[in-house]
Motif scaffolding. Structure first.
Motif, PDB file in Angstrom:
ATOM      1  N   GLY A 206     -11.535  18.101  20.740  1.00  0.00           N
ATOM      2  CA  GLY A 206     -11.132  19.480  21.297  1.00  0.00           C
ATOM      3  C   GLY A 206     -10.590  20.048  19.877  1.00  0.00           C
ATOM      4  N   GLU A 207     -10.574  21.674  19.969  1.00  0.00           N
ATOM      5  CA  GLU A 207      -9.980  22.265  18.835  1.00  0.00           C
ATOM      6  C   GLU A 207      -9.157  23.185  19.328  1.00  0.00           C
ATOM      7  OE1 GLU A 207     -13.451  23.841  16.748  1.00  0.00           O
ATOM      8  OE2 GLU A 207     -13.715  21.890  15.881  1.00  0.00           O
ATOM      9  N   MET A 208      -8.011  23.504  18.559  1.00  0.00           N
ATOM     10  CA  MET A 208      -7.073  24.494  18.517  1.00  0.00           C
ATOM     11  C   MET A 208      -6.108  24.448  19.786  1.00  0.00           C
ATOM     12  SD  MET A 208      -8.607  26.608  16.132  1.00  0.00           S
ATOM     13  CE  MET A 208      -7.648  28.030  16.103  1.00  0.00           C
ATOM     14  N   ASN A 209      -4.944  24.906  19.323  1.00  0.00           N
ATOM     15  CA  ASN A 209      -3.924  24.949  20.385  1.00  0.00           C
ATOM     16  C   ASN A 209      -4.026  25.795  21.581  1.00  0.00           C
ATOM     17  OD1 ASN A 209      -1.366  24.297  21.255  1.00  0.00           O
ATOM     18  ND2 ASN A 209      -0.151  24.657  19.382  1.00  0.00           N
ATOM     19  N   CYS A 210      -3.473  25.596  22.842  1.00  0.00           N
ATOM     20  CA  CYS A 210      -3.283  26.468  23.814  1.00  0.00           C
ATOM     21  C   CYS A 210      -2.634  27.585  23.613  1.00  0.00           C
ATOM     22  CB  CYS A 210      -2.878  25.807  25.056  1.00  0.00           C
ATOM     23  SG  CYS A 210      -3.045  26.498  26.461  1.00  0.00           S
ATOM     24  N   PRO A 211      -3.176  28.753  24.083  1.00  0.00           N
ATOM     25  CA  PRO A 211      -2.099  30.026  24.007  1.00  0.00           C
ATOM     26  C   PRO A 211      -0.569  29.768  24.552  1.00  0.00           C
ATOM     27  CG  PRO A 211      -4.476  30.686  24.512  1.00  0.00           C
ATOM     28  CD  PRO A 211      -4.299  29.318  24.554  1.00  0.00           C
ATOM     29  N   PRO A 212       0.412  30.200  24.141  1.00  0.00           N
ATOM     30  CA  PRO A 212       1.597  30.097  25.011  1.00  0.00           C
ATOM     31  C   PRO A 212       1.463  30.928  26.274  1.00  0.00           C
ATOM     32  CG  PRO A 212       1.876  31.567  23.198  1.00  0.00           C
ATOM     33  CD  PRO A 212       0.430  31.088  23.052  1.00  0.00           C
ATOM     34  N   GLU A 213       2.063  30.212  27.428  1.00  0.00           N
ATOM     35  CA  GLU A 213       2.040  30.898  28.751  1.00  0.00           C
ATOM     36  C   GLU A 213       2.999  32.245  28.485  1.00  0.00           C
ATOM     37  OE1 GLU A 213       1.605  28.934  31.908  1.00  0.00           O
ATOM     38  OE2 GLU A 213       1.197  27.185  31.198  1.00  0.00           O
ATOM     39  N   GLY A 214       2.452  33.393  29.348  1.00  0.00           N
ATOM     40  CA  GLY A 214       3.341  34.354  29.522  1.00  0.00           C
ATOM     41  C   GLY A 214       2.868  35.310  28.124  1.00  0.00           C
ATOM     42  N   CYS A 215       1.946  35.056  27.351  1.00  0.00           N
ATOM     43  CA  CYS A 215       1.727  36.116  26.332  1.00  0.00           C
ATOM     44  C   CYS A 215       0.617  37.207  26.525  1.00  0.00           C
ATOM     45  CB  CYS A 215       1.005  35.190  25.201  1.00  0.00           C
ATOM     46  SG  CYS A 215      -0.413  34.607  25.283  1.00  0.00           S
ATOM     47  N   GLY A 216       0.550  37.146  27.892  1.00  0.00           N
ATOM     48  CA  GLY A 216      -0.291  38.559  28.009  1.00  0.00           C
ATOM     49  C   GLY A 216      -2.022  38.189  28.116  1.00  0.00           C
ATOM     50  N   GLY A 217      -2.531  37.243  28.383  1.00  0.00           N
ATOM     51  CA  GLY A 217      -3.947  36.833  28.418  1.00  0.00           C
ATOM     52  C   GLY A 217      -4.509  36.969  26.961  1.00  0.00           C
ATOM     53  N   VAL A 218      -6.082  37.251  27.189  1.00  0.00           N
ATOM     54  CA  VAL A 218      -6.580  37.099  25.813  1.00  0.00           C
ATOM     55  C   VAL A 218      -6.180  38.270  25.108  1.00  0.00           C
ATOM     56  CG1 VAL A 218      -8.864  37.325  24.911  1.00  0.00           C
ATOM     57  CG2 VAL A 218      -8.671  36.115  26.834  1.00  0.00           C
ATOM     58  N   ASP A 219      -5.915  39.410  25.321  1.00  0.00           N
ATOM     59  CA  ASP A 219      -5.790  40.425  24.558  1.00  0.00           C
ATOM     60  C   ASP A 219      -4.102  40.074  23.854  1.00  0.00           C
ATOM     61  OD1 ASP A 219      -7.979  41.637  24.820  1.00  0.00           O
ATOM     62  OD2 ASP A 219      -7.210  43.008  26.267  1.00  0.00           O
TER      63      ASP A 219
END
Length: 190
Positions: A125-138
């Motif tokens: 795999g690659e890259m960390n998961c985005p943090p929850e509650g950050c507002g989606g892709v944008d």
């Protein structure tokens, strides 16, 4: 039909560089267990509703959040092999319907069960998961821009919100495998 091992690629849509995981699973696992595995290998915290989507049908755990839409199917008795039948098949897994984290699930390969292996296995795999509650892709794109610019007016507040040590490039599959061996496949909040 004999159970197979599915080589699955999970890709989070809309973000570059791509955030992805490769997972080996039994074809006959329930979608409810597959959900837990996805949560673990991606790094989500199981804090929001989710659904699987195939051919404009929505496979969900019934709740008040989903209403009585006829396109919603109670997935509790469905197995992965009911939705992914041949190499190249895909389904969508959407997590946090507000932020709309859309994952493409690709059946890359089918193979025989290796009796000497313990499944599930995450091998890449690659890259960390985005943090929850950050507002989606944008929101995540904005967050990445902020944390790479210490002069940004929201830098200090964002770093404080993230907590220490968030590295968007970090991924360790051996950590994920250790979690997958735990109860509920290491899924937080399950």
């Amino acid at each position: 039909m004999a159970e197979k091992i599915y080589q699955i690629k999970i890709s989070l849509k809309g973000i570059q560089p791509l955030i992805w995981r490769r997972l080996y699973i039994h074809s006959g696992i329930l979608l409810s267990d597959f959900h837990k595995m996805i949560q673990t290998v991606m790094g989500w915290t199981n804090s929001y509703p989710h659904q699987f989507i195939k051919n404009k049908k929505y496979y969900v755990v019934p709740s008040d959040n989903f209403g009585d839409d006829v396109s919603n199917i109670d997935y509790r008795d469905y197995k992965v092999l009911n939705l992914l039948k041949k190499e190249g098949d895909t389904i969508i897994y959407e997590y946090d319907l507000g932020d709309g984290w859309v994952h493409e699930i690709l059946l890359e390969k089918m193979s025989e069960v290796n009796p000497h292996s313990a499944y599930p296995i995450c091998d890449n795999g690659e890259m960390n998961c985005p943090p929850e509650g950050c507002g989606g892709v944008d929101g995540y794109k904005d967050l990445l821009e902020i944390i790479t610019n210490s002069g940004h007016e929201e830098y200090v507040e964002t770093i404080r919100w993230l907590g220490p040590g968030f590295d968007p490039t970090y991924f360790c599959y051996s950590d994920k495998n250790e979690m997958l061996r735990r109860k509920d496949f290491g899924c937080m909040g399950c």
